[in-house]
Scaffold this active site. Structure first.
Site, PDB file in Angstrom:
ATOM      1  N   PRO A 155     117.444   5.096  85.969  1.00  0.00           N
ATOM      2  CA  PRO A 155     117.397   5.538  84.721  1.00  0.00           C
ATOM      3  C   PRO A 155     118.498   6.255  84.273  1.00  0.00           C
ATOM      4  CG  PRO A 155     115.616   6.413  86.117  1.00  0.00           C
ATOM      5  CD  PRO A 155     116.520   5.552  87.059  1.00  0.00           C
ATOM      6  N   GLU A 156     119.202   5.622  82.983  1.00  0.00           N
ATOM      7  CA  GLU A 156     120.361   6.015  82.430  1.00  0.00           C
ATOM      8  C   GLU A 156     120.046   6.110  80.967  1.00  0.00           C
ATOM      9  OE1 GLU A 156     124.277   4.425  83.482  1.00  0.00           O
ATOM     10  OE2 GLU A 156     123.378   4.042  85.483  1.00  0.00           O
ATOM     11  N   ARG A 187     127.054   9.408  95.984  1.00  0.00           N
ATOM     12  CA  ARG A 187     126.940   8.262  94.883  1.00  0.00           C
ATOM     13  C   ARG A 187     127.707   7.257  95.453  1.00  0.00           C
ATOM     14  NH1 ARG A 187     125.246   9.352  89.982  1.00  0.00           N
ATOM     15  NH2 ARG A 187     124.675  11.548  89.262  1.00  0.00           N
ATOM     16  N   LYS A 197     119.829  11.736  78.659  1.00  0.00           N
ATOM     17  CA  LYS A 197     118.725  11.319  79.935  1.00  0.00           C
ATOM     18  C   LYS A 197     117.548  12.293  79.672  1.00  0.00           C
ATOM     19  CE  LYS A 197     122.503   9.924  83.115  1.00  0.00           C
ATOM     20  NZ  LYS A 197     122.893  10.094  84.507  1.00  0.00           N
ATOM     21  N   ASN A 236     125.495   6.293  86.992  1.00  0.00           N
ATOM     22  CA  ASN A 236     126.242   5.610  88.050  1.00  0.00           C
ATOM     23  C   ASN A 236     126.560   4.111  87.961  1.00  0.00           C
ATOM     24  OD1 ASN A 236     127.718   6.343  90.361  1.00  0.00           O
ATOM     25  ND2 ASN A 236     126.299   5.196  91.704  1.00  0.00           N
TER      26      ASN A 236
END
Length: 251
Positions: free
Chosen positions: A2-3, A241, A51, A160
């Site tokens: 989800p972005e 990440r 977000k 990311n």
């Protein structure tokens, strides 16, 4: 993952399904708000901010953040037993399920946006301002580029996937200092274009080639040839990440 584009699309789906409809069921499965019952209230709107997602009902606002694994699902099917469901909103035959939400809280509608006041310009919002975003990005010239892009106080919506893709198109390593950018404004405009063109796509694309397997430049392509120079894409998972880059195209 989800972005900002995912949350924007989710808000649009919830808005289409629920806006103007009266809730016939409200089941919140978070202990702090379990006694809140919005049954009988009309859903006014659903909107995103970076977000973050807000569903405004009566005098309150349902605030959620998907974090890494959360989602909202709209269905007309019968409910199934799923321990991941955090909230159920029903309006007749329409059911909206909040699943694995990283944040779920009930806020006073008149002050709900205070929780996102610290965010930078929303890449998909009415407040988008590329000049402010570029100034925010360039504020600390020694900061690693990836770290700055992921900071929602710089601009809201990048996660990311877009971070790695933007580092690639800028020609810089994710660890390169922001000061190496010759044109921060150009990069934030590119960020806006990426999210904008993907806001209604379920399969995200940053290359302009929507064919399966050709949609992304480097993200998720460890060991595969760079689309520009054929050098194997490298990756690193240190720090929680995963980072991807082309060692030739990004210096």
């Amino acid at each position: 993952m989800p972005e900002g584009d995912t949350v924007f699309r989710t808000a649009a789906t919830l808005r289409q399904a629920l806006a103007g409809r009266r809730l016939t069921r409200c089941d919140i499965r978070v202990p702090q708000f379990a006694t809140v019952d919005l049954t009988g209230q009309v859903v006014d709107e659903a909107l995103s901010r970076g977000k973050h997602l807000f569903i405004r009902v009566g005098q309150v606002s349902i605030h959620s953040h998907l974090k890494m694994d959360g989602s909202w699902r709209v269905t007309t099917r019968q409910l199934w037993a799923d321990h991941r469901v955090r909230i159920i909103l029903e309006a007749g035959e329409i059911r909206a399920l909040g699943i694995d939400l990283g944040v779920l809280e009930i806020l006073n509608r008149n002050d709900d946006t205070s929780v996102v006041a610290r965010l930078g310009p929303d890449l998909l919002g009415d407040d988008w301002n590329p000049q402010i975003a570029a100034a925010n990005l360039a504020a600390d010239s020694q900061r690693p580029l990836a770290e700055a892009l992921l900071d929602q106080r710089v601009m809201a919506g990048i996660g990311n996937v877009y971070c790695n893709e933007l580092c690639f198109v800028s020609g810089h390593l994710p660890t390169a200092p922001v000061g190496r950018l010759t044109d921060p404004l150009r990069l934030v405009v590119r960020a806006r274009e990426m999210l904008w063109f993907n806001r209604f796509r379920s399969n995200r694309c940053t290359t302009g080639d929507t064919r399966p397997g050709r949609r992304l430049w480097v993200y998720g392509r460890a060991g595969q040839p760079c689309r520009r120079c054929a050098t194997p894409v490298e990756y690193d998972s240190t720090g929680g990440r995963v980072t991807y880059w082309c060692p030739y195209c990004q210096r």
